[in-house]
Design an enzyme around this catalytic site. Sequence first.
Site, PDB file in Angstrom:
ATOM      1  N   GLU A 193      65.330  10.460  17.176  1.00 44.91           N
ATOM      2  CA  GLU A 193      63.914  10.118  16.937  1.00 44.91           C
ATOM      3  C   GLU A 193      63.491   8.956  17.838  1.00 44.91           C
ATOM      4  OE1 GLU A 193      63.746   9.090  12.781  1.00 44.91           O
ATOM      5  OE2 GLU A 193      64.243  11.148  12.174  1.00 44.91           O
TER       6      GLU A 193
ATOM      7  N   ASP B 241      82.090   2.877  10.568  1.00 41.38           N
ATOM      8  CA  ASP B 241      83.354   2.476   9.948  1.00 41.38           C
ATOM      9  C   ASP B 241      83.993   3.666   9.219  1.00 41.38           C
ATOM     10  OD1 ASP B 241      84.988   0.039   9.117  1.00 41.38           O
ATOM     11  OD2 ASP B 241      84.530   0.870   7.148  1.00 41.38           O
TER      12      ASP B 241
END
Length: 581
Positions: free
Chosen positions: A274, A223
């Site tokens: 990751e 956002d």
Amino acid sequence: MTTTPSATAAAPSALPAEQPVDPALWWRQAVVYQVYPRSFADADGDGTGDLAGVTSRVPHLERLGVDAVWLSPFYPSALADGGYDVDDYRDVDPRLGTLEDFDRMVAALHAAGIRLIVDIVPNHSSDRHAWFRAALAAGPGSPERERYVFRRGLGADGAQPPTDWLSIFGGPSWEPVGDGDWYLHNFAPEQPDWNWDHPDVRADFRRTLRFWADRGVDGFRIDVAHFLTKDLTGVLPTQAELEATQDLTDGAHPFNDRDDVHDVYREWRAVFDEYDPPRMAVAEAWVPAHRRPAYASAEGLGQAFNFDLLVAEFDAAAFRRVVEENLLLAADAGSSSTWVLSNHDVVRHASRYGLPAGTPRIPWLLSQGTDPAPDLVRGVRRARAATAFVLALPGSTYVYQGEELGLPEVADLPDAVLQDPTWLRSRGADKGRDGCRVPLPWTRDGDSLGFGPEGGRPAHLPQPASFAELAVDVQEADPASTLAFYREALARRAGLQTVEELEFLDAPEGVVAFRRPGGWVCVTNFTTAPVPLPAGRVVLSSSGRPPGEGLTDVPAETTVWLTPVEPADAVATGAGGATGR
Ligand code: GLC
């Protein structure tokens, strides 16, 4: 066998067989369905949609054929801004359910082959966030206040704001806290801006990203991605100077689209990577076009929205320009483009396209949608044409809940029910965004048209009577419905999808035609008169006419998809010669 009369014997090469998509790149050409959870489905009958409601409607999403869901904020929130005021980034609003409900929703989506993107709101928290409360309690000069953007007020008693800046929702950007300090809020006063220079803030957001990624979330919608970092050192400009002289293209604005915001996204990229497959992200960044690729780069968020079609008229030249520009920008970033016709912040496109070109949004909404009155039949016709157009483009399409039903904007909501801070903060000068957030109609009959259970509380924004005939169960029974069209279009698209390339074809004025590798042709007639159909087998028509049923033209304001004709068809129809444009 085709019945298309203009079939050609010079058939292009056959369409490629469905290509395996690298699991790390699933998002590049995905259809992503935006769920605004408070208005999607209300399982517990409290009048507000919830996560169990989303889970209960997974079959609808599966049948629709979307690749992913983007879930707007579902976090604990006082709803000062529809949930974009977050109290706790790692929990579920009790009115929407629990973390266990969240896990059940993820499991149901994944079981249906649908991925999940959640909304992250990093520019501001809510004023009920534990760290903001701690900052208020700790007082001026405390380390707790460092996590937000506090400044002393001007004047001997600190009674004047640090600057005269105006917030995006109207009114001043600074709020006093009663002890001489003021805090910055670029949106509502209940949304204090974070201080992104602070290591705690950075670490906490990385923790939030891992929290949701560990729970199975596949990606993030970021956002207001162009805010976050700030430089409020030195003499601050006035609002007039900000508007007149601050350069929005050099990356050095005090808080908007600064170059250093990308340091944050580089850190986040390391977190995304990751995971296997890496988590994806898409930036909501309202920035000049040439600044967009930085957000979409592979070292950053990876993809960025372009909102150009939200502001384009239904016009061949305008649509073509948007496509050309955005394919170049996406290529610059090494990303794929995004296509958006509606979302929770704008007037629904079925209504927009039913209004005369250039109708200004605010006065139209303030007239309760009556001046001028939209032609909704035309609006839906054009909306379907635009949808088929974007679905044929390379890149990903973001579909907003309810557009698959052709829902119009509810422009005549009574003032008393309005919730949007843009309405409240502008003191009624802007009606705001509630008209596109009215709960979905699932059934023709029943309390809240199946949004909630029978006997439950009324929907938190009232549905108009006209929603009954647009309900999912009504449209499921009608092969010419907008819902049937979306299902058909998404299913076709999945079978036709190909490498991210496009070649524009010659076309008469008012028509845009392009071909994707393998021979998938999309022709959109933006004019009000039919145009001749090019060569090929019609596999989809946005006008709802079943493919292959004697189509000789592309009807007015319609998109048609065609695939190459196999030689056997050409012989059977007796057509000869290449008639492609
Ligand atoms: C984004 C959201 C919008 C929200 C604003 C502030 O633009 O899409 O709904 O009001 O950010 O968080």
